[in-house]
Design a protein around this motif. Sequence first.
Motif, PDB file in Angstrom:
ATOM      1  N   SER A  55      45.628  41.586  79.994  1.00 13.08           N
ATOM      2  CA  SER A  55      45.491  40.956  81.469  1.00 13.08           C
ATOM      3  C   SER A  55      44.479  41.486  82.257  1.00 13.08           C
ATOM      4  N   LEU A  60      49.688  43.942  85.778  1.00 18.55           N
ATOM      5  CA  LEU A  60      50.513  42.520  86.123  1.00 18.55           C
ATOM      6  C   LEU A  60      51.460  42.895  87.058  1.00 18.55           C
ATOM      7  N   LYS A  68      56.068  36.907  80.933  1.00 19.69           N
ATOM      8  CA  LYS A  68      55.359  36.482  79.956  1.00 19.69           C
ATOM      9  C   LYS A  68      55.951  37.080  78.364  1.00 19.69           C
TER      10      LYS A  68
END
Length: 162
Positions: A55, A60, A68
């Motif tokens: 990421s 995140l 996810k």
Amino acid sequence: MGTHGDSIWRDGEQRAWLAWNKVQLRLSYEVNRRLQADSELSTADYDVLAELVGSPGERLPISVLANKIGWERSRLSHHVKRMAGRSLVTSAPAQTDRRVTEVALTWRGRRVLEEAAPGHEAQVRQLFFGGLPPELVPPLTSALETIYAHVVEHGTLPPPDC
């Protein structure tokens, strides 16, 4: 079996489902056992770390991370707390929006993941792909991607790209 002994399965569906279920249960056991032995990571730890390393900024929002990996936010929050206690990740309000909790990879989490990855990948190749003829990889991939898209579309969790 249905309520009156009538099967709800179409030709081959029950056999395919039972085969998939046996594979995923046994493979999950073997992968988790090897990760624990080699790196003291669980499969859940590995999934979190692998998603973070891929990421932007290796961080995140917790709700995005949960979507996810296909977990409920509350389950991930508890798991992240345990991982933070082992210095694999941090969890804190995001700098851009203090109302959002953000999970970030630590240097230790990255190192542990990098050390675990070769053995993990070798085991997956051996157990999952080792018994699969190469010509079956593309149709299997297509089938699994189709099933996943259908589950996302008809499941209860928000789509992972939210």
